[in-house]
Design an enzyme around this catalytic site. Sequence first.
Site, PDB file in Angstrom:
ATOM      1  CG  HIS A 103      -2.168  -0.996   0.693  1.00 61.59           C
ATOM      2  ND1 HIS A 103      -2.190  -2.328   1.055  1.00 61.59           N
ATOM      3  CD2 HIS A 103      -3.217  -0.816  -0.154  1.00 61.59           C
ATOM      4  CE1 HIS A 103      -3.240  -2.911   0.483  1.00 61.59           C
ATOM      5  NE2 HIS A 103      -3.876  -2.018  -0.255  1.00 61.59           N
ATOM      6  CG  ASP A 110      -5.768  -8.747  -2.582  1.00 63.66           C
ATOM      7  OD1 ASP A 110      -4.737  -9.052  -1.961  1.00 63.66           O
ATOM      8  OD2 ASP A 110      -6.511  -7.802  -2.260  1.00 63.66           O
ATOM      9  CD  GLU A 127     -10.105  -8.191  -3.663  1.00 67.05           C
ATOM     10  OE1 GLU A 127      -9.043  -7.575  -3.841  1.00 67.05           O
ATOM     11  OE2 GLU A 127     -10.964  -7.828  -2.842  1.00 67.05           O
ATOM     12  CB  CYS A 169     -10.101  -1.282  -9.569  1.00 67.20           C
ATOM     13  SG  CYS A 169     -10.390  -2.593  -8.381  1.00 67.20           S
TER      14      CYS A 169
HETATM   15  C1  PEP Z   1      -6.632  -5.398  -5.558  1.00 69.21           C
HETATM   16  O1  PEP Z   1      -6.510  -6.325  -4.766  1.00 69.21           O
HETATM   17  O2  PEP Z   1      -6.276  -5.463  -6.759  1.00 69.21           O
HETATM   18  C2  PEP Z   1      -7.218  -4.107  -5.132  1.00 69.21           C
HETATM   19  C3  PEP Z   1      -7.492  -3.163  -5.995  1.00 69.21           C
HETATM   20  O3  PEP Z   1      -7.431  -3.933  -3.800  1.00 69.21           O
HETATM   21  P1  PEP Z   1      -6.319  -3.606  -2.687  1.00 69.21           P
HETATM   22  O4  PEP Z   1      -5.053  -3.272  -3.403  1.00 69.21           O
HETATM   23  O5  PEP Z   1      -6.854  -2.457  -1.899  1.00 69.21           O
HETATM   24  O6  PEP Z   1      -6.268  -4.878  -1.926  1.00 69.21           O
HETATM   25 MG    MG Z   2      -7.629  -6.308  -2.934  1.00 65.97          MG
END
Ligand code: PEP
Ligand code: MG
Length: 757
Positions: free
Chosen positions: A365, A630, A606, A677
Amino acid sequence: MLEILRQIVQAVNNARNLDQALSIIVTRVKEAMSVDVCSIYLCDEGQQQHVLMATEGLNPESVGNVRLDFDKGLVSLVATRAEPVNLGNAPLHPRYEYFPQSGEENFHGFLGVPIIHHRKVLGVLVVQSKTPEQFSEDSVTFLITIASQLAGAMAHAAASGEIDRILEQNEHYIDHVKPLSGLPGAPGVAMGTTLVVYPLADLKAIPDRKVEHIEAEIEAFNLAIERVREEITKISSRLADVLPAEDGALFDAYLLMLDGESLSGETIGHIRGGNWAAGSLRQTILDHVKLFKDMNDPYLSERADDIYDLGLRILAYLQSENFKPVEYPQETILVGEQISASMLAEVPVSKLKGVVSSSGSRTSHVAILARALGVPAIMGAKDLPVSRIDGQLMIADGYSGRVYVSPPPAVRLEYARLAEEEAELSSELMALRDQPATTKDGVHIPLYANTGLVSDITPSLHSGADGIGLYRTEFPFMVRQQFPGEDEQYQIYREVLWAFAPRPVTLRTLDVGGDKALPYFPIHEENPFLGWRGIRITLDHPEIFLVQARAMMRASVGLDNLSILLPMISTVPELVEAKILLQRAYDELVEEGINVNKPRTGVMIEVPSAVYQADSLAKRVDFFSIGTNDLTQYLLAVDRNNANVAELYDSLHPAVVHAIYQTIKSAKAHHIPVSVCGEMAGDPAAVLLLIGMGIDSLSMSASSLTRVKWVIRNSTNKHAQELLDEVLKMEDAETIRHYLNSRFEMAGMGGLIRAGK
Ligand code: PEP
Ligand code: MG
């Protein structure tokens, strides 16, 4: 042997520098194995030679002077084979080379093992004996173990330029610079001054830092000692009645250590040498810990933990007494072993030029935040010598993952040129802001922004995004001291929905767990990514889910641009339950007389099970959003934050590509729109594939938006489909990436995937 091994390993780990580590090894190994020679050779890539770096048994004068070409001698044989070579009579071997200056004429037995770090041979560890006999199996495994320990220290030294400095002292040295490799985290190049950040009260992570006001540092240190003395005296008298005398004696020992000259005196000595109090304390404490750990007496060796504990206590006071707001350099490159989202958020945006972390990967993140802020990030730079590089000039290349510490002028010039080209490219890209993302043959792909940081709405608005495709609601939850209430959440969501209306905004329900912890809702699990995360938590806590759903729906009143997205759905019943709760929230609001419209509802795809159940899920929702971050981690069984396996983490792995394609086909069969996304949506090379698969929209960090738009506007749907057909036949990620990158260069779009234009 095991005990000796343990001692050597410890001594190497605690060595102050590479020279010291090497000389410890050659001395101790020669002694432990009762051999006549132990030597260490280093690969000098610049000269294509192996250089003798340390020896016990050969002529000491030959250190730095004995050099063997990469294709000559037994040492090179070990390095090229990358496996041990064990010979009873070395001079008889065809590869044997005799070096008169080394004085090795009398040695027959030869055992060489490679020193390998992350598949790369850095050097060779050799023992030799006069006896013409092969070495035993035990000797071979012993030496391999030592070499594996040495590998880390060598890689560190190479990264900090220490090896270059050692080689430089040699007349044959030619100026060359070795960058340190990490993983591309966020694109761009930056040159700036490093600022090392570290978790408070983590002694080992404290960097060295030069100070001018030496007396003030000494005073702060003395004050901290005084505070710790008071604290320990208090604890000791409080526990006097309840603790047996021998346990209570521990506190007396602490007090003795505090009063003793060695701890204070040595620390003050380091401060006088120009290091700040915290760095000086780290030096002293780690030296003492090492001294005790090396002792053969188990009781004394355990005292090392007490000293470390004492060090932590002093540090805590030092940090609280001495607390000064951090002074960020004008062009800050934030460096650390583990940089948290809040450490990053503390740097004034105008000063932050780049981020370099020794842990994590592209989908951590922190990297996602760096991308949102438009600064390059390098993750998983495991060999970064964090404690020794504070305040140094650094170049960070977020495309290749390369980091240069104190680069020479030639490298600086080259990167300054690349940075200029980058700036030109960005302003050319900015001109596309208000143009539609439509391929040359007329396929329109709306581009949405990912957001979640409140301060992040502005770049998303300015990027020309067609809306918000993923609003990660956990970020506003993370920066608070408790769960935000319904009205507080309403304000947050209303701000985004209003700012973007009439453009669509997708709010994702709370996705905590995994690597996203809430300080006020601790979850302790062995395996957090496979544990209580996302929808699993909110279904177990309907009160959290309902409050959030109500706040979202209320925030959309009169705007009607809301979609709700459910994270981490892995079963159909989870979706059914979540929909019941959403319906309940809606019914309640209607009953309360609030004029809400039902939002569109979608699921994140995901988790692999969701891919296989895409048909069942598609029947029940209005849209799909593929979370490639994910999905990649779960399909490939690679933790998205673990730098050790980060090279295996690749969203262009054929399994991921096929899973995405299958999901898109299911969505099409059920006539629902599908978006990506995850970070893959902002990867220009991957975007072509996604277009070829028929993706309906993409959502990415605002800083990637114009790049992706450029790719779309310069491509045709037909070409994208042809690329996809080729890629679907390929069997590994590297081949796919290579193929896509070469197409990019051929199309004159190379500037989007590497530094420069
Ligand atoms: C993902 O897992 O691709 C996603 C967009 O969610 P995060 O990165 O917040 O887990
Ligand atoms: Mg995710």
